[in-house]
Design a protein around this motif. Structure first.
Motif, short mmCIF file in Angstrom:
data_model
loop_
_atom_site.label_atom_id
_atom_site.label_comp_id
_atom_site.label_asym_id
_atom_site.label_seq_id
_atom_site.Cartn_x
_atom_site.Cartn_y
_atom_site.Cartn_z
N VAL A 153 -11.81 18.81 12.95
CA VAL A 153 -10.43 18.79 12.76
C VAL A 153 -9.76 17.48 12.85
N CYS A 154 -10.18 16.59 13.89
CA CYS A 154 -9.79 15.23 14.41
C CYS A 154 -10.55 13.96 13.35
N LEU A 155 -11.79 14.46 13.12
CA LEU A 155 -12.72 13.44 12.09
C LEU A 155 -11.86 13.70 10.82
N GLY A 156 -11.78 15.04 10.33
CA GLY A 156 -11.14 15.26 8.95
C GLY A 156 -9.75 14.32 8.76
N PHE A 157 -9.05 14.47 9.94
CA PHE A 157 -7.71 13.74 9.81
C PHE A 157 -7.89 12.28 9.45
N PHE A 158 -8.72 11.55 10.44
CA PHE A 158 -8.90 10.16 10.31
C PHE A 158 -9.84 9.94 9.01
N GLY A 159 -10.55 10.75 8.57
CA GLY A 159 -11.16 10.72 7.08
C GLY A 159 -10.15 10.63 6.24
N SER A 160 -9.32 11.59 6.17
CA SER A 160 -8.16 11.51 5.14
C SER A 160 -7.20 10.12 5.03
N VAL A 161 -6.93 9.57 6.40
CA VAL A 161 -6.30 8.43 6.22
C VAL A 161 -7.00 7.18 5.75
N PHE A 162 -8.47 7.03 6.38
CA PHE A 162 -9.15 6.15 5.69
C PHE A 162 -9.47 6.24 4.12
N ALA A 163 -9.54 7.46 3.58
CA ALA A 163 -9.67 7.68 2.34
C ALA A 163 -8.51 6.90 1.38
N LEU A 164 -7.47 7.18 1.95
CA LEU A 164 -6.17 6.99 1.19
C LEU A 164 -6.11 5.34 1.22
N ILE A 165 -6.54 4.82 2.19
CA ILE A 165 -6.63 3.44 2.13
C ILE A 165 -7.66 2.79 1.29
N GLY A 166 -8.71 3.37 1.40
CA GLY A 166 -9.95 2.78 0.77
C GLY A 166 -10.00 3.14 -0.71
N MET A 167 -9.48 4.00 -1.39
CA MET A 167 -9.43 4.24 -2.62
C MET A 167 -8.97 3.50 -3.52
N LYS A 168 -9.66 3.30 -4.84
CA LYS A 168 -9.16 2.30 -5.67
C LYS A 168 -7.74 2.50 -6.41
N CYS A 169 -7.38 3.52 -6.24
CA CYS A 169 -6.34 4.12 -6.93
C CYS A 169 -4.84 3.80 -5.98
N THR A 170 -5.39 3.33 -4.72
CA THR A 170 -4.12 2.88 -3.77
C THR A 170 -4.20 1.18 -3.96
N LYS A 171 -2.94 0.70 -3.34
CA LYS A 171 -2.74 -0.51 -3.42
C LYS A 171 -2.88 -1.53 -2.16
N VAL A 172 -3.31 -0.83 -1.41
CA VAL A 172 -3.57 -1.32 0.25
C VAL A 172 -5.14 -1.17 0.37
N GLY A 173 -5.70 -1.99 1.43
CA GLY A 173 -7.20 -2.12 1.68
C GLY A 173 -7.62 -3.42 1.33
N GLY A 174 -7.18 -4.46 0.55
CA GLY A 174 -7.83 -5.56 0.25
C GLY A 174 -8.51 -5.50 -0.81
N LEU A 175 -9.66 -6.27 -0.75
CA LEU A 175 -10.52 -6.50 -1.90
C LEU A 175 -11.58 -5.06 -2.13
N ASP A 176 -12.09 -5.16 -3.40
CA ASP A 176 -13.00 -3.94 -3.80
C ASP A 176 -14.09 -3.76 -2.58
N GLN A 177 -14.69 -4.85 -2.17
CA GLN A 177 -15.42 -4.62 -1.42
C GLN A 177 -15.26 -4.22 -0.11
N THR A 178 -14.02 -4.68 0.43
CA THR A 178 -13.74 -4.06 1.53
C THR A 178 -13.22 -2.62 1.50
N LYS A 179 -12.69 -2.14 0.43
CA LYS A 179 -12.05 -0.97 0.04
C LYS A 179 -13.34 0.00 -0.17
N ALA A 180 -14.45 -0.45 -0.36
CA ALA A 180 -15.73 0.30 -0.63
C ALA A 180 -16.35 0.56 0.59
#
Length: 240
Positions: free
Chosen positions: A87-114
């Motif tokens: 449950v804890c790993l899934g929560f942090f995975g959801s947060v990192f996925a929202l930051i790193g997805m290309k459809c969001t405006k946060v996370g920096g460059l494409d390489q960093t988001k990947a």
């Protein structure tokens, strides 16, 4: 399918799997057993990671919480730890996925988001593995007791929570694997299209635009060829 659509599909899969895995913790029916008889004497026994209960034919349940964590069986303690970690790993995975997805405006460059979204995929894969291990360990204990002819205590069968946990684990592993592929795609796109390529092209265009007026001015100051040849012939005849 584009990479953005693939990431959205992976996010839906992983989030759905994480919700299913999280719902197994408070679910009652990890293992179920029943005593069939007349309507009055029929009773259903069920247990989960936190308590054991019995429900009679009238729908009244009598439950008993496990008295001490140190007095529990080892497999229940392991299943508790694995499910809480999932449950804890899934929560942090959801947060990192929202930051790193290309459809969001946060996370920096494409390489960093990947890199961020691939780390989220790794978290979801670990979530699925932890939940899959916990459910499989619990189910193995139930089946081993059920088919053991020397086991004289009450025998249980697999409950609905185990199947929900297996389904959620599968979704988390599949979606996490798709997220992990974003790292290789981000690296390949960054190598093919470096960040300073646009600046290099713009500088080349500006140099060409600066050189063009100078070349036109030099051509404008240069006299025509006919004038040069006529002046040279005039000077030669003058001295003769």
């Amino acid at each position: 399918m584009s990479s953005m659509a693939r990431e959205i599909m992976a996010f839906i899969l992983t989030t759905s799997g994480w919700v299913l895995v999280s719902s197994t913790l408070p679910t009652d029916y990890w293992k179920v057993s029943s005593i069939d008889g007349t309507v009055i004497t029929t009773a259903t026994f069920w247990s989960n990671l936190w308590k054991t209960c019995v429900t009679d034919s009238t729908g009244i349940s009598n439950c008993k919480d496990f008295p001490s964590m140190l007095a529990l069986d080892g497999y229940i303690q392991v299943c508790r730890g694995l499910m809480i970690a999932a449950v804890c790993l899934g929560f942090f995975g959801s947060v990192f996925a929202l930051i790193g997805m290309k459809c969001t405006k946060v996370g920096g460059l494409d390489q960093t988001k990947a890199r961020i979204v691939s780390f989220a995929g790794l978290n979801f894969v670990c979530t699925g593995l932890c939940s899959l291990t916990a459910c499989s360990l619990y189910a193995q204990r139930i089946t081993s007791e059920f088919f053991d002819p020397m086991y004289v205590a009450q025998k249980y069968e697999l409950g609905a929570a185990l199947f929900i946990g297996w389904a959620g684990s599968t979704l988390c592993i599949l979606g996490g694997a798709v997220f992990c592929l974003s790292l290789s795609e981000g690296m390949s796109s960054s190598s093919l299209y470096p960040p300073d390529r646009k600046a290099f092209v713009n500088s080349g265009i500006s140099l060409m635009s600066r050189a063009a007026p100078q070349s036109q001015a030099s051509h404008a100051r240069r006299p025509p060829p006919d004038c040069i040849s006529s002046s040279q012939q005039f000077d030669k005849n003058a001295y003769v």
